[in-house]
Design an enzyme around this catalytic site. Structure first.
Site, PDB file in Angstrom:
ATOM      1  N   TRP B 356      24.505  42.246 -15.496  1.00 15.14           N
ATOM      2  CA  TRP B 356      24.039  43.621 -15.752  1.00 15.14           C
ATOM      3  C   TRP B 356      23.641  44.321 -14.460  1.00 15.14           C
ATOM      4  O   TRP B 356      23.507  45.546 -14.436  1.00 15.14           O
ATOM      5  CB  TRP B 356      22.867  43.615 -16.731  1.00 15.14           C
ATOM      6  N   ASP B 357      23.451  43.575 -13.399  1.00 18.43           N
ATOM      7  CA  ASP B 357      23.135  44.138 -12.093  1.00 18.43           C
ATOM      8  C   ASP B 357      24.044  45.321 -11.790  1.00 18.43           C
ATOM      9  O   ASP B 357      23.615  46.336 -11.251  1.00 18.43           O
ATOM     10  CB  ASP B 357      23.361  43.078 -10.996  1.00 18.43           C
ATOM     11  N   GLU B 483      12.965  37.250 -17.827  1.00 20.88           N
ATOM     12  CA  GLU B 483      13.447  35.921 -18.231  1.00 20.88           C
ATOM     13  C   GLU B 483      12.334  34.883 -18.376  1.00 20.88           C
ATOM     14  O   GLU B 483      12.614  33.701 -18.544  1.00 20.88           O
ATOM     15  CB  GLU B 483      14.520  35.445 -17.249  1.00 20.88           C
ATOM     16  N   LYS B 593       8.766  37.612 -15.028  1.00 22.53           N
ATOM     17  CA  LYS B 593       9.552  37.337 -13.826  1.00 22.53           C
ATOM     18  C   LYS B 593       9.891  38.646 -13.129  1.00 22.53           C
ATOM     19  O   LYS B 593      10.036  38.701 -11.929  1.00 22.53           O
ATOM     20  CB  LYS B 593      10.837  36.620 -14.251  1.00 22.53           C
ATOM     21  N   GLN B 594      10.030  39.704 -13.928  1.00 25.21           N
ATOM     22  CA  GLN B 594      10.534  40.942 -13.357  1.00 25.21           C
ATOM     23  C   GLN B 594      10.173  42.135 -14.234  1.00 25.21           C
ATOM     24  O   GLN B 594       9.668  41.972 -15.336  1.00 25.21           O
ATOM     25  CB  GLN B 594      12.043  40.858 -13.208  1.00 25.21           C
TER      26      GLN B 594
END
Lengths: 762, 762
Positions: B356-357, B483, B593-594
């Site tokens: 998806w980046d 994640e 995580k993000q």
């Protein structure tokens, strides 16, 4: 002889499925080892067979590659090893090989005699050239001498005299079953063992000593032969096998017997596997075979005296029940180095691993009928407690223990976390079984020496895992028994077993303290009063989900918001729906593989209202596929509890005959031991309505209308009771021991000698 | 020359880490192929190096064994293949091998010239015997002739004359990097390719044609050499490699040049890989090298004219921004058969997979600066739509498409479902990017021919997946961008992107219908009005979680009830916490995580109140480890939005220099392309406050106080704008095209020629 002790199949079918099935159904085992019921003479090439001899707890490591490596994900597992082959005996008469796949089979039967503890394969065979022989092969896995396996091979020439030639193989060149076409078993041949030594000993024994390639274990097997007739013999020692040849005369209508003894010793139990095996072989040969047969029968007499169960009015069911209990006895480990595999020692399904099946489905039977074995099973858990502590550290807990979901040696073998390691309820299950065992037997010594430590260490894990949130103690990201809803929050079953675990850890701690018995434990695990207060608070505040609108306990916090499964559309395939649906799709639906909340209701019937149990039963029954063999028996028990007699009987009937009828189409991989225990529970917890609580023993007897009478024996607090239920009353008779206090339909009684209570409807 | 276009490192460090890092930082690529910046002459044995040449989209299959087999779990993945080695050139002068690991390195520098599109390695080396040479090696991956890679190797003897000997290798005997000690890369050598043909052609080219072992693909590479000096040559054709030797004289202080040309053709793009490669080599040699250098510079001139970005007042940052944009251009695929890998073509991290980046971090830059490439990236998604449909079938959806989480050829390569395939938001991300691309460029043709089908097929999957429950449409058992919380219900980000997906599918359907452009699509995917009504209802009722007490959007339905992570205790290790914590433990904590909800707020800023975004930012910021390189840039952008200027700058600064400074210690495995796109967004969506909505283009400019000025260019609806922000005002200048309507601080303007708006504070 009581018909219920003889399981017999007559007639010969050559189909692969039937042969594989019978290999399981007629296997011989004694809890120490198991031998599949393969034909001694073998099968034609290409014929599928699982030819195996296994030792309980004897394993090798095999690789379990993770597609993505992550911290703590196990990358090796233990596999119960097919250790050697001493079954193979090939008879040739006058140059013609006795082989059921050629010539003609005139008579054929297989028998499992559960009173004598033997199997018999008998056939009359006519060779292509017209020679007729009667062969009768009796096999025994000795309960008296656990390493001993015997094959008594008797041959009678019916219409000729001549020469016979027996080729008896002792092979170390074996491997576990694999089938590249079947994704449920190993897809490739893995070599687990290396033959380290093979020889013909001075005693005339063949001896093979093998080592596992990765787990560092050793196993020795020794064979010896006795013949009833003069013979000449020679032997041939190969790289990995020893073949012995016996030539002897045959006279028309005169039986000749070749008895093959196998003794097995492994390095988990024995320091000198080779020397001990030879010693035990000499000891075995020091007595006539009949002596060992008699020991076997004596052992079983005692077993059946304790475990006897009898259903009058349904012979097939009566037989299947006996079959199931016999299999449990055959399968269950006899020492603390092993346990009872999901498939016993009858096949390679689940690779010989031990699961929660033991505690929730099998310990009840043994606690009530054969308590020393229940203690062994729980002692095994104590023996692997250090591994469970190590596992807890890997999973991030600073204290406490987390038992592996599936294991042989105590290390986690589950490669798929969501329906494996995530089933933390195993901690609760083991604790529950330990408490039940204690309440049934009154074995406080066990509690002091082992049980308390198990309870406290597992409780620590729960306390560390859970979270106090908005006034309740919550358990997140766990999987309950239902493997079609994975990694959920506040699974009702899990939370209840955790609550029980925490409560009893505190209770036993306080009892030990009060009795001055805490010191040892304090030294070992450094438990403190403050932790106990935490356990008590967590237990008290444990979140137990309840839906007021439906008056049910939701299986977890999101179950009710999930989509409904379309049973009409989806049940088109055969077998478990997980075989044609992506697991993570199933997780998104209200579809259950097995009893989950219903199981919680069975073991903790006072935790919720009867109406809630009733509504929950109806709700989940509609949504359960019973794709697990652990499901129906529990639904059956709860159906009894809720007065659904017809359903109770149907569930019970199905699960009782599950293996005999091969209803799940996979008995070839091994028997379903948990279900077998579950059928026992179907009688005791189901029709007798038996429950064990801190306050005593509870009965709510009923009898399926199909039956005339049901009779069985139980041990409660060391006293032995015989219980007989007829269509109108329930009789309790004290056979041995001090009087027993119990509750029937909620009223308290004491059984001093006999007690009769009329049946009630509800 | 503008300093911002030259990334240079002076001085020579032999440490393994530095060498590996520079292999990445100085790699050459053009979107078709990439070559790691290895030393031509190689390293001493045992020295770690990732010596690789890769072609975008060229893969082999490799095994991805599942520890437990389950329906639909992928068991093979695609791996970007190290295809051959044409880098190796070993120079010997007067019998002494030019080798930086012996003798003395007197001068050393590496340069990436982003205006010329070349890298230069220059050194002065003194041999053990005292001979000094100056070597200058210029490398280029041609943007004009995509299959062409050149190495111009110039040597000048500084204090001697004599003979030189160049050994130039063309090898098919290559493998991907592996390291048994590092669990994050392959642990064993896997052979991906087999050399099918190798020869010296009539033209004097070396040619190697290799086939992948499992994916059935072919690749041909051809090399040719030109020398500036008379020489004698010979060649040696081995089983898997061809070595060419050139002997030539050296005269003191006179430079000699050996130019090595490599042309690569693969069977995904070319029918006759061998013939085409030879043809293209002839074409390449048909022009002087300077011609290709000039083409390269022309191409880049055009690129920078469109993509230019300039920060006055912070040179290092200005350079790192240019570096990042250059890397995106180098990495991004130039046709629909490929995309842009998470590591571009600079290394083997993530095995060359596309994530998806692309859509969420990289398409924005290309849509605004180099739209033809954005269209390619989205066309790739259209090209793999059939695979996404097949994937949806495997996952149990009767209609629609589900894009794979990571892939090269369109098949799922994620071996770990919870933080892989469960990230269904990829469907929403692709749809979001398609809509953004359409709104930015106005490219309705793309929408008609490809975009609409993507939108409708992905919407179908959402509709089938979700469940209407208690008045809302819910999405269960999915993983959002974070994640560390996997397989949750109603992840805020996922639900918002799904809502957008459903809304726009309906919107585009209705627009196509109104314009009579629906017929083709109806024929292809049989979409019906009734489905559209369903999409609209689901979008309208989509559950968007909101916590009133905290005034935040909970990340998912159980996030707030989880335990708090102890950052003080846990942050002791280095690197991502998942490296020393079991993933399923992390899932049980409020630790991210993000950016997840914060990312949702960035892309859908009108979906919630500003106060909610503010509170959420504070809430999640405290709980985020930024273990993903995709996190900080988003926090930076939202910090800008929320007026947290200091934080915005810090986040931006960190992410801008992430690779150059190797801040995540893993740039050796490849650059972080998503983060590079994210730094561009940090300027445009962050400091400029740019947003694209259906109603128009929105700006809320601000300038970090560290900067004097920031200038950049955008394309909006085909018109080109230059935007300059100073400490006091923001100027918009129309460079080309029709006037542009836009909103600044919420007020609408039209830029006909120039527009200046004073900066505001908020």
């Amino acid at each position: 002889m009581n018909r219920a002790f003889v399981f017999q199949k007559d007639g010969y079918t050559r189909t692969e499925g039937e042969l594989l099935l019978n290999e399981t159904l007629f296997h011989n085992a004694n809890g120490y080892f198991g031998v599949r019921g393969n034909f001694e003479e073998g099968y034609p090439p290409g014929q599928a067979t699982v030819r195996g001899q296994y030792v309980n707890g004897f394993y090798n490591f095999s690789e379990m590659k993770q597609p993505e490596k992550h911290y703590g994900f196990p990358e090796q597992k233990q596999t119960m090893v097919n250790s050697f082959d001493t079954q193979t005996m090939v008879l040739t008469v006058e140059g013609e090989r006795v082989d059921l796949f050629q010539g003609e089979v005139l008579e054929f039967s297989r028998v499992l005699d559960m009173k004598k503890g033997i199997t018999i394969r008998r056939f009359v065979w006519e060779s292509p050239k017209g020679r007729q022989v009667e062969v009768c092969i009796t096999r025994m896995a000795s309960f008296e001498m656990l390493p001993l396996f015997t094959i008594e091979y008797q041959v009678t020439p019916l219409n000729f005299s001549g020469k016979a030639w027996m080729e008896s193989v002792h092979s170390g060149d074996v491997s576990n079953y694999f089938n590249p076409k079947d994704s449920r078993v190993a897809g490739e041949k893995i070599t687990h063992l290396r033959v380290a030594e093979r020889e013909m000993t001075e005693d005339g024994f063949s001896l093979i000593r093998s080592k596992t390639l990765k787990s560092g274990l050793e196993i020795a097997s020794v064979t010896a032969h006795l013949l009833s007739e003069e013979y000449t013999a020679k032997s041939q020692v190969g790289e990995k096998e020893i073949v012995q040849f016996f030539e002897f005369p045959l006279r028309e209508k005169v039986p000749v017997t070749v008895t093959k003894y196998t003794v097995t010793c492994d390095s988990i139990r024995y320091l000198d596997v080779k020397g001990t095996a030879a010693d035990l072989m000499r000891k075995s040969l020091g007595r006539p075979l009949d002596y060992w047969y008699q020991c076997q029968e004596d052992y079983l007499d005692k077993f059946w005296e304790n475990a006897e169960i009898e259903i009058i009015g349904d012979e097939e069911l009566n037989l299947s029940l006996h079959y199931n209990l016999y299999q449990l006895l055959q399968s269950v480990g006899k020492d603390e180095y092993c346990n009872i595999g999901a498939k016993g020692l009858s096949g390679e399904g689940y690779e010989g691993h031990y699961f929660w099946d033991t505690e929730m489905y099998i310990v009840p039977f043994f606690s009530l009928a054969w308590p020393e074995t229940a203690k062994n099973l729980l002692s095994y858990r104590y023996q692997i407690l250090d591994r469970a502590r190590a596992n807890a550290r890997v999973m991030g807990y600073l204290k406490g223990a987390l038992y592996p979901w599936r294991t042989i040696n105590g290390d986690e073998c589950s490669g798929y976390y969501p329906s494996g390691s995530a089933q933390y309820h195993i901690n609760g299950d083991i604790s529950y079984a330990a408490v039940q065992y204690y309440l049934i037997t009154g074995d406080w010594d066990f509690m002091v020496s082992k049980g308390a430590e198990i309870l406290l260490e597992t409780a620590r894990m729960w306390y560390d895992l859970g979270n106090f949130y908005q006034g309740s103690f919550q358990l997140h990201d766990l999987t309950g028994p239902d493997e079609y809803s994975c990694v959920v929050n506040n699974n009702y079953y899990t939370n209840l077993t955790a609550k029980h675990n925490l409560e009893w850890a505190a209770k036993i701690y306080r009892r030990l303290k009060a009795q001055g018995q805490l010191e040892d434990l304090e030294r070992r695990i450094g438990i403190e009063e403050e932790e106990i207060l935490g356990f008590e608070e967590a237990a008290e505040k444990m979140l137990l989900l309840y839906d007021e609108v439906l008056d049910i306990n939701p299986q977890d916090d999101s179950f009710l918001s999930k989509k409904e499964w379309d049973f009409s559309q989806e049940a088109k395939g055969n077998g478990p729906i997980m075989q044609w649906n992506h697991l993570y799709r199933l997780y998104r639906y209200q579809v259950c593989k097995q009893a989950d909340t219903v199981l919680a209701h069975m073991i903790f019937e006072d935790a919720q209202k009867v109406s809630t149990m009733k509504n929950s039963f109806d709700y989940y029954e509609k949504r359960t596929t019973h794709d697990s063999s652990l499901s129906r028996c529990i639904f059956g028990i709860m159906a009894s509890k809720l007065g659904e007699k017809k359903k109770a009987y149907e569930y019970f009937d199905f699960s009782s005959k599950l293996d005999i009828l091969n209803s799940q189409h996979n008995t070839k991989d091994g028997i379903h031991t948990a279900n077998m225990g579950g059928t026992y529970m179907g009688i005791v917890y189901g029709f007798l309505g038996f429950r064990v609580k801190e306050t005593g023993f509870y009965f709510m007897p009923s009898l399926p209308e199909q039956w005339e009478r049901c009779r069985l024996r139980l041990q409660l607090l060391g006293s032995r009771l015989e219980i007989t239920v007829t269509g109108t009353e329930c009789m309790f008779r004290l056979i041995e021991g001090t009087p027993v206090r119990l509750f029937v339909y909620g009223r308290e009684y004491e059984v001093e000698k006999e007690l009769t209570v009329p049946l009630e409807e509800w």
